[in-house]
Scaffold this active site. Sequence first.
Site, PDB file in Angstrom:
ATOM      1  N   TYR A  47      47.141  -2.970 -14.133  1.00 26.22           N
ATOM      2  CA  TYR A  47      48.149  -3.613 -15.374  1.00 26.22           C
ATOM      3  C   TYR A  47      49.553  -3.762 -14.828  1.00 26.22           C
ATOM      4  O   TYR A  47      49.837  -2.994 -13.593  1.00 26.22           O
ATOM      5  CB  TYR A  47      48.106  -3.142 -16.548  1.00 26.22           C
ATOM      6  CG  TYR A  47      49.011  -1.806 -16.613  1.00 26.22           C
ATOM      7  CD1 TYR A  47      50.034  -1.648 -17.263  1.00 26.22           C
ATOM      8  CD2 TYR A  47      48.160  -0.694 -16.234  1.00 26.22           C
ATOM      9  CE1 TYR A  47      50.868  -0.408 -17.471  1.00 26.22           C
ATOM     10  CE2 TYR A  47      48.922   0.489 -16.272  1.00 26.22           C
ATOM     11  CZ  TYR A  47      50.198   0.285 -17.215  1.00 26.22           C
ATOM     12  OH  TYR A  47      50.989   1.903 -17.295  1.00 26.22           O
ATOM     13  N   LYS A 162      48.849   1.378 -10.511  1.00 24.54           N
ATOM     14  CA  LYS A 162      49.126   1.382 -12.077  1.00 24.54           C
ATOM     15  C   LYS A 162      47.717   1.140 -12.558  1.00 24.54           C
ATOM     16  O   LYS A 162      47.274  -0.251 -12.911  1.00 24.54           O
ATOM     17  CB  LYS A 162      50.354   0.251 -11.872  1.00 24.54           C
ATOM     18  CG  LYS A 162      50.906   0.211 -13.240  1.00 24.54           C
ATOM     19  CD  LYS A 162      52.109  -0.569 -13.180  1.00 24.54           C
ATOM     20  CE  LYS A 162      52.826  -0.838 -14.481  1.00 24.54           C
ATOM     21  NZ  LYS A 162      53.154   0.686 -14.910  1.00 24.54           N
ATOM     22  N   GLU A 194      57.045  12.876 -11.869  1.00 21.30           N
ATOM     23  CA  GLU A 194      57.810  11.907 -12.618  1.00 21.30           C
ATOM     24  C   GLU A 194      57.282  12.190 -14.199  1.00 21.30           C
ATOM     25  O   GLU A 194      57.178  12.951 -14.605  1.00 21.30           O
ATOM     26  CB  GLU A 194      56.932  10.626 -12.204  1.00 21.30           C
ATOM     27  CG  GLU A 194      55.664  10.526 -12.275  1.00 21.30           C
ATOM     28  CD  GLU A 194      55.136   9.240 -11.903  1.00 21.30           C
ATOM     29  OE1 GLU A 194      55.868   8.291 -11.641  1.00 21.30           O
ATOM     30  OE2 GLU A 194      53.847   8.930 -11.541  1.00 21.30           O
ATOM     31  N   LEU A 218      54.397   6.767  -9.236  1.00 26.01           N
ATOM     32  CA  LEU A 218      54.179   5.380  -9.318  1.00 26.01           C
ATOM     33  C   LEU A 218      55.365   4.777  -8.669  1.00 26.01           C
ATOM     34  O   LEU A 218      56.550   5.274  -8.926  1.00 26.01           O
ATOM     35  CB  LEU A 218      53.916   4.639 -10.657  1.00 26.01           C
ATOM     36  CG  LEU A 218      54.008   3.155 -10.775  1.00 26.01           C
ATOM     37  CD1 LEU A 218      52.586   2.684 -10.350  1.00 26.01           C
ATOM     38  CD2 LEU A 218      53.972   2.886 -12.094  1.00 26.01           C
TER      39      LEU A 218
END
Length: 302
Positions: A47, A162, A194, A218
Site C-alpha cells: 500500500y 510497505k 523506527e 521503511l
Amino acid sequence: MKVYLWMTTTENSEKMDIVYLNGQFVPRDKAMISPDDRGFLFGDSVYEVMRWYGGFFFDMEGHLNRLRRSLHETRIAWDGIDALPDLAVELVNKNDLGSDCSLVYIQVTRGAAPRSHVFPDPAVPPTVYASVRRQSMDTLLWERGIAIAVAPDPRWNRCDIKSTALLANILSVQDACDKGFMEVCFVRDGFITEGAHSNIFLVRDDTVYTHPESNCILSGITRKNVISLALENGIGLSEERVAADMIPYMQEAFITNTSGEVVPVIRIGDQVLGDGTPGAITMKLHRLFREKVTEGNPVNKA
C-alpha cells in the site's frame, strides 16, 4: 471510546464516499472483494498513503517509486501504476475534496485465488483499491510535541516493504496508546529502528541522527525530504544507528510521516528530552518542510 488520531484530525462529511476498485469508482458501501482475495486472507498486498494539499500531491514521484519497489519486492504485478497520479486526482475530485487537505490510500493485492501459500498459477489479476478521506493537521502537536513509548521491535525482517501485514505494528502502538503514549520507538538488537508508523530522528550536539536505510526500516517519503533539507541548510545529519541506552543523552527528537509531516517528540519512555518542549533544530526542520510543501503548490510556480 478513545480515538487515537495522534497527529491529524479527521472530519466527518455528509458528502458521498466514493472509492476506486478494480477500474471503477463506486460508493464505498457497494465496493466488494472476494473472500478468497489474498490481501484479505494473508495480508499479501502492499500500500501507499499520499497527502493531497488542497490542490496538489506532495512528492507523488517519491510515492510512486516506493510503490513500484514494494510491488517488485513482493512480485505483485500491476501494470496500471503509471496512471496512479490521475486516478488519485480523480478520486479526490469525485469526493469533492479538491480544496481540502486529505489522504489518499491505495492498496494492491496479489488477487483472488483458492487459499494456498504459493502464488496462484497461472497468475490472477491484482485487486486494486483506493480511497480518500479529509484529514487536516493537528497543529497543537507541532507546538506541544508528543511522548512515545519504547518497546522491542517485534516485526519481520522486511520492514523496507510497505506491506499491509501490520499486526505487529498495530499491537505495539495500541499497547503504547493504552499507556498514554502516541507512538512507539522500536528497539532491535539494542538499537533504535523506527516507529510503528513513522521514522524517528534524534538530535545531540547540533547533529541529527536517524537509522540508515535497510531492511529494518521503511524508507519514508517525509524522512527522505527532511534529510535533504538538513543537508541543504547546513544542519549536521548522520544516518547511523543510535543505541537505545543513548536516549538519556539526546536533547531533541522528532518523528516523520506523510500524515503528520514533522512532529516533535518531547519524551521517550520516562526520559524527558531537553526542557520538555520542541527543540530548536526540530522546529527549524519543521519550518523548512512546511516551506517545501508550500513551494510544491503549482500555484506558487505559475
